[in-house]
Design a protein around this motif. Structure first.
Motif, PDB file in Angstrom:
ATOM      1  N   TYR A 188      31.742  19.901  40.636  1.00  0.00           N
ATOM      2  CA  TYR A 188      30.350  20.522  40.995  1.00  0.00           C
ATOM      3  C   TYR A 188      30.131  21.584  40.383  1.00  0.00           C
ATOM      4  O   TYR A 188      29.189  20.781  39.123  1.00  0.00           O
ATOM      5  N   PHE A 228      32.105  11.759  42.845  1.00  0.00           N
ATOM      6  CA  PHE A 228      33.361  12.464  42.657  1.00  0.00           C
ATOM      7  C   PHE A 228      34.785  11.693  42.347  1.00  0.00           C
ATOM      8  O   PHE A 228      35.640  11.918  41.676  1.00  0.00           O
ATOM      9  N   SER A 252      27.605  12.518  46.313  1.00  0.00           N
ATOM     10  CA  SER A 252      28.627  13.297  44.954  1.00  0.00           C
ATOM     11  C   SER A 252      29.988  13.254  45.229  1.00  0.00           C
ATOM     12  O   SER A 252      30.512  13.293  44.678  1.00  0.00           O
ATOM     13  N   GLU A 289      34.425  21.710  43.417  1.00  0.00           N
ATOM     14  CA  GLU A 289      33.692  22.837  43.308  1.00  0.00           C
ATOM     15  C   GLU A 289      33.809  23.159  42.382  1.00  0.00           C
ATOM     16  O   GLU A 289      32.234  22.984  41.540  1.00  0.00           O
TER      17      GLU A 289
END
Length: 133
Positions: free
Chosen positions: A43, A14, A10, A40
């Motif tokens: 996500y 990103f 992840s 955040e």
């Protein structure tokens, strides 16, 4: 021995996202946002959320707009083809074909009569005639 630690998938995703949105880096450097907050939001919202559009590079936006317009065009063409009545289309094609045949016949008719007149006049005015001595 130094070994490179592999990042979580992840985090790699990103990083790719940030590369596509360079204005986001500028916002963090100005102090308007911090990386934890951006991560955040990314996500939770996903990378296709409308919030991220303002941080894209102008070229990336144009490419996305082109892709969207191509997809819209293709969907419009597909819906138009679905709505067509094939019997009506076949009828129009048959009419067009007969019209083209008629026009070709006219060209042949007028072209052949015009061509014979040109040959007769061109033989009498041939600039390369040779005389026998």
């Amino acid at each position: 021995m130094t070994s490179k630690k592999k990042s979580h998938p992840s985090v790699q995703q990103f990083k790719e996202f940030v590369k596509k949105h360079p204005k986001l880096v500028q916002e963090v450097r100005k102090g308007n946002k911090d990386w934890q907050e951006v991560f955040e939001d990314w996500y939770l919202l996903g990378e296709n959320d409308v919030v991220w559009k303002q941080y894209r590079d102008g070229e990336q936006e144009q490419e996305d707009d082109k892709k969207d317009s191509k997809a819209d065009f293709m969907s419009q063409m597909l819906s138009a083809v679905k709505k067509m009545d094939m019997n009506t289309v076949n009828h129009h094609i048959t009419n067009m074909s007969s019209t083209i045949s008629t026009i070709q016949g006219l060209f042949d008719q007028f072209g052949s009569s015009k061509g014979t007149n040109q040959q007769a006049t061109s033989n009498s005015q041939n600039p390369f005639t040779f005389r026998k001595d």
